[in-house]
Design an enzyme around this catalytic site. Structure first.
Site, PDB file in Angstrom:
ATOM      1  N   SER A   1       0.799  -1.223   0.000  1.00  0.00           N
ATOM      2  CA  SER A   1       0.000   0.000   0.000  1.00  0.00           C
ATOM      3  C   SER A   1       0.835   1.278   0.000  1.00  0.00           C
ATOM      4  CB  SER A   1      -0.932   0.002   1.210  1.00  0.00           C
ATOM      5  OG  SER A   1      -0.186  -0.230   2.364  1.00  0.00           O
TER       6      SER A   1
ATOM      7  N   THR B   1      -1.574   3.075   4.377  1.00  0.00           N
ATOM      8  CA  THR B   1      -0.707   4.253   4.251  1.00  0.00           C
ATOM      9  C   THR B   1       0.170   4.436   5.486  1.00  0.00           C
ATOM     10  OG1 THR B   1      -2.352   5.393   2.950  1.00  0.00           O
ATOM     11  CG2 THR B   1      -0.852   6.800   4.188  1.00  0.00           C
TER      12      THR B   1
ATOM     13  N   THR C   1       1.786   7.077   0.317  1.00  0.00           N
ATOM     14  CA  THR C   1       0.895   5.951   0.011  1.00  0.00           C
ATOM     15  C   THR C   1       0.841   5.683  -1.491  1.00  0.00           C
ATOM     16  OG1 THR C   1      -1.360   5.130   0.393  1.00  0.00           O
ATOM     17  CG2 THR C   1      -1.183   7.386  -0.357  1.00  0.00           C
TER      18      THR C   1
ATOM     19  N   ARG D   1      -6.946   9.306  -9.873  1.00  0.00           N
ATOM     20  CA  ARG D   1      -7.514   9.631  -8.554  1.00  0.00           C
ATOM     21  C   ARG D   1      -6.400  10.000  -7.561  1.00  0.00           C
ATOM     22  NH1 ARG D   1      -6.856   7.453  -3.096  1.00  0.00           N
ATOM     23  NH2 ARG D   1      -8.803   7.742  -1.986  1.00  0.00           N
ATOM     24  N   VAL D   2      -6.612  11.051  -6.819  1.00  0.00           N
ATOM     25  CA  VAL D   2      -5.694  11.452  -5.755  1.00  0.00           C
ATOM     26  C   VAL D   2      -6.465  11.417  -4.448  1.00  0.00           C
ATOM     27  CG1 VAL D   2      -4.375  13.395  -4.827  1.00  0.00           C
ATOM     28  CG2 VAL D   2      -4.239  12.865  -7.263  1.00  0.00           C
ATOM     29  N   GLY D   3      -5.858  10.851  -3.428  1.00  0.00           N
ATOM     30  CA  GLY D   3      -6.535  10.755  -2.134  1.00  0.00           C
ATOM     31  C   GLY D   3      -6.164  11.893  -1.201  1.00  0.00           C
ATOM     32  N   ASP D   4      -6.350  11.642   0.080  1.00  0.00           N
ATOM     33  CA  ASP D   4      -6.058  12.660   1.094  1.00  0.00           C
ATOM     34  C   ASP D   4      -4.566  12.782   1.397  1.00  0.00           C
ATOM     35  OD1 ASP D   4      -6.267   9.983   2.128  1.00  0.00           O
ATOM     36  OD2 ASP D   4      -5.998  10.838   4.127  1.00  0.00           O
TER      37      ASP D   4
ATOM     38  N   THR E   1      -5.307   7.878   7.858  1.00  0.00           N
ATOM     39  CA  THR E   1      -5.217   6.703   7.010  1.00  0.00           C
ATOM     40  C   THR E   1      -6.636   6.194   6.779  1.00  0.00           C
ATOM     41  OG1 THR E   1      -4.315   4.453   6.860  1.00  0.00           O
ATOM     42  CG2 THR E   1      -4.784   5.258   9.059  1.00  0.00           C
ATOM     43  N   GLY E   2      -6.841   5.547   5.658  1.00  0.00           N
ATOM     44  CA  GLY E   2      -8.177   5.043   5.366  1.00  0.00           C
ATOM     45  C   GLY E   2      -8.750   5.660   4.108  1.00  0.00           C
TER      46      GLY E   2
ATOM     47  N   GLY F   1      -9.637   8.039   1.724  1.00  0.00           N
ATOM     48  CA  GLY F   1      -9.199   9.419   1.606  1.00  0.00           C
ATOM     49  C   GLY F   1     -10.320  10.396   1.309  1.00  0.00           C
TER      50      GLY F   1
END
Ligand code: SD4
Length: 322
Positions: free
Chosen positions: A80, A182, A200, A210-213, A233-234, A236
């Protein structure tokens, strides 16, 4: 007297009448061993070890968090983060990372491919450009310009997992808890200086682009030298919706302990989502006094806590059973 002013090499003692800049009272008679490094999930143990080593070699707290999370990024067995990360639904490993210090200096990369240690590119963005975030092709070109080398990050194991996913998924990415581990790391040194890093490969089998948090300052990571630091974490998308890490830091500014602040951020996520199926999010926080705490929506989130004298896993409290 400020916290840094109260430092007695490697240790801070405080009494109830001392104040931080924001006006919150210090916890009564807190004695905390410094430095403190905390980081998310089981891989945090090895990462913390490397961070503490870096401090022992004379590195800054920023050097320490960078060195710490690089261990996880370069671990091919971790699916991950960085090398060996699970790909997006088209088979590309795309990486998000950010880094921040106590002076609110920060750097980030998002949607970066083929670079094993995105956290170090994020640091270069922070130190060598007037910007905070570079993304995609531009981030890659910047990294190459700075001497980073390209490599294939998709390991055989992750490629096989992706092939298997495609058979069952009908190519349909889902907001779920699949393999999201992450690493977020927060640290404070013996002078009371804080830094944080978050890196991450993001949500497995996400849509391409796609971009997360995790690379977003205030969402996946936030550091305020007057207060403390937090990371997430989790899922995003849920973290971004509440500006998660910034909220945790602001709650601590208002007097919450790290655990109380993380709990309230989790509550906010719960209040804002009608469907909590598989919506796992965990927050981790470290305050200016060296106290740390975490909280998650569902059980299972843990973090590694290290000082010069120990490095152990702590199970975070949570709101819901799976
Ligand atoms: C993301 N928050 O991309 C990341 C994934 C993660 O633990 O944290 N995994 O949404």
């Amino acid at each position: 007297m400020g916290v840094a002013g109260a430092a007695i090499i490697g240790c801070v003692e405080s009494s109830a009448n001392e104040q931080i800049t924001s006006g919150s009272l210090l916890p009564s008679q807190t004695t905390q061993e410094f430095p403190v490094i905390v980081s998310t999930w089981n891989h945090g143990i090895a990462a913390n070890r490397s961070a503490i080593e870096k401090l022992n070699q004379g590195g800054t707290i920023l050097d320490a968090v960078e060195a710490g999370v690089r261990v996880t990024e370069s671990d091919a067995n971790n699916q991950s983060v960085g090398l060996g990360g699970l790909p997006d639904r088209d088979g590309n490993v795309t990486l998000d990372a950010c880094i921040m210090n106590h002076l609110s200096q920060c750097g980030a990369v998002s949607f970066l491919q083929n670079i094993e240690n995105p956290i170090s590119v994020a640091r270069k963005v922070m130190e060598d450009t007037p910007h905070v975030m570079l993304s995609g092709k531009g981030a890659l070109e910047f990294a190459i310009d700075k001497g980073f080398t390209e490599s294939n990050l998709l390991t055989e194991e992750s490629s096989l997992a992706w092939e298997k996913w495609k058979l069952q998924s009908k190519y349909n990415p889902q907001i779920n808890s699949e393999n999201h581990d992450t690493i977020g790391m927060l640290g404070i040194d013996k002078n009371g200086e804080l830094a944080g890093a978050c890196t991450t490969s993001g949500m497995a089998y996400k849509l391409h682009g796609r971009v997360g948090d995790s690379p977003i300052i205030g969402a996946g990571l936030f550091v305020d030298g007057e207060v403390g630091a937090a990371c997430a974490t989790g899922v995003g998308e849920a973290v971004i919706r509440i500006a998660g890490s910034a909220i945790v830091v602001e709650l601590m500014r208002g007097g919450a302990t790290p655990e109380e602040a993380c709990k309230e951020a989790v509550n906010r996520i719960i209040r804002k989502h009608d469907d909590l199926t598989n919506l796992q999010v965990g927050f981790l926080a470290l305050d200016k006094f060296g106290r740390s705490g975490g909280y998650s929506v569902y059980g299972g989130f843990n973090y590694a806590h290290a000082t010069a004298s120990g490095n152990e896993m702590i199970d975070a409290k949570y709101m819901k059973e799976w």
